[in-house]
Design a protein around this motif. Structure first.
Motif, mmCIF file in Angstrom:
data_model
loop_
_atom_site.group_PDB
_atom_site.id
_atom_site.type_symbol
_atom_site.label_atom_id
_atom_site.label_comp_id
_atom_site.label_asym_id
_atom_site.label_seq_id
_atom_site.Cartn_x
_atom_site.Cartn_y
_atom_site.Cartn_z
ATOM 1 N N GLU A 48 0.868 -1.158 -0.063
ATOM 2 C CA GLU A 48 -0.014 0.023 -0.066
ATOM 3 C C GLU A 48 0.833 1.353 0.068
ATOM 4 N N LEU A 49 0.560 2.142 -0.898
ATOM 5 C CA LEU A 49 1.433 3.285 -0.715
ATOM 6 C C LEU A 49 1.090 4.493 0.139
ATOM 7 N N ALA A 50 0.069 4.313 0.733
ATOM 8 C CA ALA A 50 -0.838 5.384 1.765
ATOM 9 C C ALA A 50 -0.199 6.625 1.576
ATOM 10 N N SER A 51 0.252 7.453 2.222
ATOM 11 C CA SER A 51 0.249 8.698 2.207
ATOM 12 C C SER A 51 1.417 9.294 0.849
ATOM 13 N N ASN A 52 2.199 8.290 0.398
ATOM 14 C CA ASN A 52 2.859 8.484 -0.840
ATOM 15 C C ASN A 52 2.234 8.904 -1.860
ATOM 16 N N SER A 53 0.950 8.515 -1.802
ATOM 17 C CA SER A 53 -0.027 8.783 -2.868
ATOM 18 C C SER A 53 -0.305 10.468 -2.840
ATOM 19 N N LYS A 54 -0.001 11.155 -1.835
ATOM 20 C CA LYS A 54 -0.148 12.463 -1.893
ATOM 21 C C LYS A 54 0.709 13.085 -3.112
ATOM 22 N N ALA A 55 1.819 12.627 -3.251
ATOM 23 C CA ALA A 55 2.910 12.981 -4.356
ATOM 24 C C ALA A 55 2.136 12.870 -5.484
ATOM 25 N N PHE A 56 1.365 11.707 -5.825
ATOM 26 C CA PHE A 56 0.726 11.731 -7.015
ATOM 27 C C PHE A 56 -0.497 12.563 -7.297
ATOM 28 N N THR A 57 -1.056 13.088 -6.130
ATOM 29 C CA THR A 57 -2.081 13.868 -6.300
ATOM 30 C C THR A 57 -1.464 15.469 -6.499
ATOM 31 N N ALA A 58 -0.405 15.802 -6.008
ATOM 32 C CA ALA A 58 0.155 16.982 -5.961
ATOM 33 C C ALA A 58 0.693 16.962 -7.511
ATOM 34 N N ALA A 146 -1.980 17.742 7.814
ATOM 35 C CA ALA A 146 -3.348 17.240 7.679
ATOM 36 C C ALA A 146 -3.647 16.383 6.564
ATOM 37 N N THR A 147 -3.939 15.244 6.603
ATOM 38 C CA THR A 147 -4.137 14.352 5.644
ATOM 39 C C THR A 147 -5.495 14.728 4.603
ATOM 40 N N ILE A 148 -6.541 15.398 5.370
ATOM 41 C CA ILE A 148 -7.797 15.767 4.560
ATOM 42 C C ILE A 148 -7.384 16.874 3.715
ATOM 43 N N ASN A 149 -6.262 17.606 3.506
ATOM 44 C CA ASN A 149 -5.858 18.619 2.996
ATOM 45 C C ASN A 149 -5.714 18.185 1.351
ATOM 46 N N TYR A 150 -5.475 16.534 1.340
ATOM 47 C CA TYR A 150 -5.128 16.031 -0.017
ATOM 48 C C TYR A 150 -6.538 15.571 -0.420
ATOM 49 N N ASP A 151 -7.620 15.093 0.352
ATOM 50 C CA ASP A 151 -8.898 14.732 -0.114
ATOM 51 C C ASP A 151 -9.356 16.244 -0.649
ATOM 52 N N VAL A 152 -9.351 17.258 -0.166
ATOM 53 C CA VAL A 152 -9.688 18.536 -0.737
ATOM 54 C C VAL A 152 -9.231 18.646 -2.316
ATOM 55 N N LEU A 153 -7.644 18.456 -2.234
ATOM 56 C CA LEU A 153 -7.233 18.411 -3.810
ATOM 57 C C LEU A 153 -7.826 17.406 -4.677
ATOM 58 N N GLY A 154 -8.231 16.203 -4.110
ATOM 59 C CA GLY A 154 -8.598 15.049 -4.672
ATOM 60 C C GLY A 154 -10.037 15.480 -5.469
ATOM 61 N N LEU A 155 -10.716 16.211 -4.580
ATOM 62 C CA LEU A 155 -12.180 16.660 -4.975
ATOM 63 C C LEU A 155 -12.193 17.738 -5.857
ATOM 64 N N ILE A 156 -11.048 18.725 -5.828
ATOM 65 C CA ILE A 156 -10.986 19.552 -6.852
ATOM 66 C C ILE A 156 -10.559 19.129 -8.196
ATOM 67 N N ILE A 157 -9.926 18.074 -8.052
ATOM 68 C CA ILE A 157 -9.487 17.206 -9.524
ATOM 69 C C ILE A 157 -10.841 16.807 -10.145
#
Length: 207
Positions: A48-58, A146-157
């Protein structure tokens, strides 16, 4: 060196790949992907990539910037109008750039608000838990992970592209980079290659 440090860190299993230029010069699995079954980690094991997935979202967000669909200085509410947050009791905007940099002031504890869901609406449900939340600091001033910052970015996408986060990531990031063994969904075949996740508890790794 690897096995010695695995022993020190009580790491059940890991996979190592060393790339020089465009060639893989070393690739090997160590330890177990499942301790109970003593199933060894191989070079094909999936983690599992876990929070490494944030780099993909960015990276996906920056691709939207590059294509002119969004700007980093844009307020999040430009794309998610209902996401209103407060600082010292007053409504205050947060930007895409602040969300990327983890400087929105959204509390780290919001990870506890993330609902457990496999529904298509899970991303929006997660972001909706932030409506009206009181920020810990003024946006842009303090780094707070805060993990949820990147959920916000995912929803923007999703809002900008009209596509699902998963499909967009697959088409724009994974396929062009030829990440052929990186997956967003599980299947029976993938489950067979998945390693168990372990964390330390009572002085030993527990799944």
């Amino acid at each position: 060196v690897i096995t010695e440090n695995m022993s020190k860190g009580k790491i059940p299993g890991l996979s190592i790949t060393i790339v020089k230029g465009d060639k893989t010069v070393y690739q090997k699995g160590f330890g177990y992907s499942n301790l109970d079954e003593e199933k060894p980690v191989t070079s094909q094991s999936l983690f599992e990539l876990a929070s490494n997935s944030k780099a993909f979202t960015a990276l996906a967000i920056l691709s939207l910037v590059e294509s002119g669909q969004i700007e980093l200085k844009d307020n999040v509410t430009t794309y998610i109008p209902w996401l209103k947050v407060k600082y010292k009791g007053k409504e205050i905007p947060i930007t895409i750039e602040q969300t990327l940099h983890q400087t929105t002031g959204i509390p780290a504890s919001t990870i506890n608000l993330i609902p457990v869901s496999n529904e298509d609406s899970a991303l929006e449900e997660t972001v909706r838990t932030l409506i009206g939340i009181e920020l810990d600091s003024e946006p842009g001033k303090v780094f707070q992970y805060a993990t949820i910052n990147y959920d916000v970015l995912g929803l923007i996408i999703e809002q900008v592209t009209g596509d699902t986060y998963e499909h967009f990531m697959e088409e724009v990031i994974l396929k062009p980079l030829e990440l052929n063994n990186t997956y967003l969904f599980r299947s029976e075949e993938i489950n067979n290659q998945m390693t168990n996740g372990y964390k330390m508890g009572f002085l030993k790794p527990q799944s």
